[in-house]
Design a protein around this motif. Structure first.
Motif, PDB file in Angstrom:
ATOM      1  N   PRO A 133     -21.638 -17.678   6.465  1.00 39.47           N
ATOM      2  CA  PRO A 133     -20.810 -16.551   6.898  1.00 39.47           C
ATOM      3  C   PRO A 133     -19.479 -16.449   6.145  1.00 39.47           C
ATOM      4  O   PRO A 133     -18.717 -15.508   6.356  1.00 39.47           O
ATOM      5  CB  PRO A 133     -20.562 -16.858   8.379  1.00 39.47           C
ATOM      6  N   ILE A 134     -19.191 -17.396   5.269  1.00 39.15           N
ATOM      7  CA  ILE A 134     -17.919 -17.402   4.541  1.00 39.15           C
ATOM      8  C   ILE A 134     -18.070 -16.531   3.295  1.00 39.15           C
ATOM      9  O   ILE A 134     -18.825 -16.857   2.383  1.00 39.15           O
ATOM     10  CB  ILE A 134     -17.487 -18.841   4.154  1.00 39.15           C
ATOM     11  N   ARG A 135     -17.349 -15.414   3.248  1.00 41.40           N
ATOM     12  CA  ARG A 135     -17.472 -14.432   2.170  1.00 41.40           C
ATOM     13  C   ARG A 135     -16.219 -14.451   1.315  1.00 41.40           C
ATOM     14  O   ARG A 135     -15.092 -14.552   1.828  1.00 41.40           O
ATOM     15  CB  ARG A 135     -17.675 -13.014   2.726  1.00 41.40           C
ATOM     16  N   TYR A 136     -16.395 -14.299   0.016  1.00 39.44           N
ATOM     17  CA  TYR A 136     -15.280 -14.273  -0.918  1.00 39.44           C
ATOM     18  C   TYR A 136     -15.724 -13.678  -2.237  1.00 39.44           C
ATOM     19  O   TYR A 136     -16.899 -13.354  -2.420  1.00 39.44           O
ATOM     20  CB  TYR A 136     -14.685 -15.669  -1.132  1.00 39.44           C
ATOM     21  N   SER A 137     -14.782 -13.528  -3.141  1.00 43.13           N
ATOM     22  CA  SER A 137     -15.088 -13.014  -4.479  1.00 43.13           C
ATOM     23  C   SER A 137     -14.386 -13.894  -5.510  1.00 43.13           C
ATOM     24  O   SER A 137     -13.389 -14.558  -5.209  1.00 43.13           O
ATOM     25  CB  SER A 137     -14.650 -11.560  -4.625  1.00 43.13           C
ATOM     26  N   VAL A 138     -14.925 -13.874  -6.725  1.00 47.26           N
ATOM     27  CA  VAL A 138     -14.317 -14.636  -7.815  1.00 47.26           C
ATOM     28  C   VAL A 138     -13.045 -13.900  -8.229  1.00 47.26           C
ATOM     29  O   VAL A 138     -13.090 -12.737  -8.621  1.00 47.26           O
ATOM     30  CB  VAL A 138     -15.279 -14.775  -9.018  1.00 47.26           C
ATOM     31  N   ALA A 139     -11.916 -14.581  -8.132  1.00 54.52           N
ATOM     32  CA  ALA A 139     -10.627 -13.989  -8.505  1.00 54.52           C
ATOM     33  C   ALA A 139     -10.266 -14.359  -9.937  1.00 54.52           C
ATOM     34  O   ALA A 139      -9.778 -13.517 -10.699  1.00 54.52           O
ATOM     35  CB  ALA A 139      -9.520 -14.441  -7.557  1.00 54.52           C
ATOM     36  N   GLU A 158     -11.942  -9.401   5.748  1.00 54.17           N
ATOM     37  CA  GLU A 158     -12.567  -9.297   7.067  1.00 54.17           C
ATOM     38  C   GLU A 158     -12.837 -10.659   7.690  1.00 54.17           C
ATOM     39  O   GLU A 158     -13.092 -10.756   8.886  1.00 54.17           O
ATOM     40  CB  GLU A 158     -13.860  -8.497   6.971  1.00 54.17           C
ATOM     41  N   LEU A 159     -12.771 -11.707   6.909  1.00 49.05           N
ATOM     42  CA  LEU A 159     -13.048 -13.056   7.389  1.00 49.05           C
ATOM     43  C   LEU A 159     -11.975 -13.567   8.351  1.00 49.05           C
ATOM     44  O   LEU A 159     -12.253 -14.393   9.206  1.00 49.05           O
ATOM     45  CB  LEU A 159     -13.175 -13.996   6.184  1.00 49.05           C
ATOM     46  N   GLY A 160     -10.752 -13.082   8.182  1.00 47.16           N
ATOM     47  CA  GLY A 160      -9.653 -13.588   8.997  1.00 47.16           C
ATOM     48  C   GLY A 160      -8.873 -14.675   8.293  1.00 47.16           C
ATOM     49  O   GLY A 160      -8.079 -15.384   8.902  1.00 47.16           O
ATOM     50  N   LEU A 161      -9.124 -14.818   6.997  1.00 45.45           N
ATOM     51  CA  LEU A 161      -8.384 -15.754   6.146  1.00 45.45           C
ATOM     52  C   LEU A 161      -7.786 -14.954   5.002  1.00 45.45           C
ATOM     53  O   LEU A 161      -8.527 -14.318   4.251  1.00 45.45           O
ATOM     54  CB  LEU A 161      -9.308 -16.822   5.549  1.00 45.45           C
ATOM     55  N   ASP A 162      -6.485 -14.962   4.886  1.00 41.88           N
ATOM     56  CA  ASP A 162      -5.821 -14.317   3.757  1.00 41.88           C
ATOM     57  C   ASP A 162      -5.426 -15.430   2.806  1.00 41.88           C
ATOM     58  O   ASP A 162      -4.560 -16.250   3.136  1.00 41.88           O
ATOM     59  CB  ASP A 162      -4.571 -13.550   4.220  1.00 41.88           C
ATOM     60  N   GLY A 163      -6.074 -15.497   1.666  1.00 38.92           N
ATOM     61  CA  GLY A 163      -5.765 -16.557   0.713  1.00 38.92           C
ATOM     62  C   GLY A 163      -6.919 -16.808  -0.222  1.00 38.92           C
ATOM     63  O   GLY A 163      -7.728 -15.924  -0.493  1.00 38.92           O
ATOM     64  N   HIS A 164      -6.991 -18.036  -0.696  1.00 44.84           N
ATOM     65  CA  HIS A 164      -7.996 -18.381  -1.700  1.00 44.84           C
ATOM     66  C   HIS A 164      -8.439 -19.834  -1.545  1.00 44.84           C
ATOM     67  O   HIS A 164      -7.820 -20.608  -0.828  1.00 44.84           O
ATOM     68  CB  HIS A 164      -7.417 -18.175  -3.110  1.00 44.84           C
TER      69      HIS A 164
END
Length: 170
Positions: A55-61, A76-82
């Motif tokens: 369920p952990i979603r992210y993108s390559v920055a 939308e995850l509720g985590l602002d960061g990296h």
């Protein structure tokens, strides 16, 4: 929130970096699947590629081949960061693999991170570090990572919470 985990490995930074470059590919020797949900990226390690694990979603920055991958969390995850994986050279045949999460939690993640996700994440990373060391050196310099009782209970509860998938259309 800041969480840093690292391991020093008796292998060159180039050797560890070559493993890092294969993350989320068919030849990925770092990611600890099938013990953990697979890491999937829709366009590989190119900036903008989206995906995640479970369920952990992210993108390559950002991606620096052989040295660093930074992922930005889906808002939308509720985590602002990296979170990122970084390879650094410590000596001729010694390198360090570091994983860092930095950010701010929002909403339900304020509770989920400290109670559940942090512990699961740390166990996953120790498994990944074991894989890195085995792939780079052919052995482990220590005992394999062992999941804590809390992690084992969380994983067992997670399996029970998922609906059973039936085969054969029954």
């Amino acid at each position: 929130m800041r969480n840093v985990q690292q391991r020093s490995i008796s292998a060159s930074a180039d050797r560890i970096g070559a493993l890092l470059d294969r993350v989320a590919t068919a030849d990925d020797r770092l990611w600890p699947a099938p013990a953990w949900p697979p890491l999937v990226l829709d366009a590989g390690l190119t900036p903008g590629s989206r995906g995640g694990h479970g369920p952990i979603r992210y993108s390559v920055a950002e991606y620096e081949p052989g040295r660093r991958i930074r992922f930005s969390f889906d808002p939308e995850l509720g985590l602002d960061g990296h979170h990122e994986l970084v390879v650094t050279e410590e000596g001729p045949e010694r390198s360090r693999l570091t994983h860092t999460i930095a950010g701010t939690t929002r909403g339900r993640m304020r509770i989920l991170w400290p109670l559940l996700i942090r512990w699961l994440h740390e166990a996953l990373m120790q498994d990944l570090f074991d894989n890195a060391e085995r792939a780079a050196t052919g052995r482990l310099s220590r005992r394999p990572a062992r999941w804590s009782l809390w992690v084992r209970l969380l994983r067992r509860a997670g399996r029970r919470a998922r609906p059973a998938v039936r085969s054969g259309g029954r």
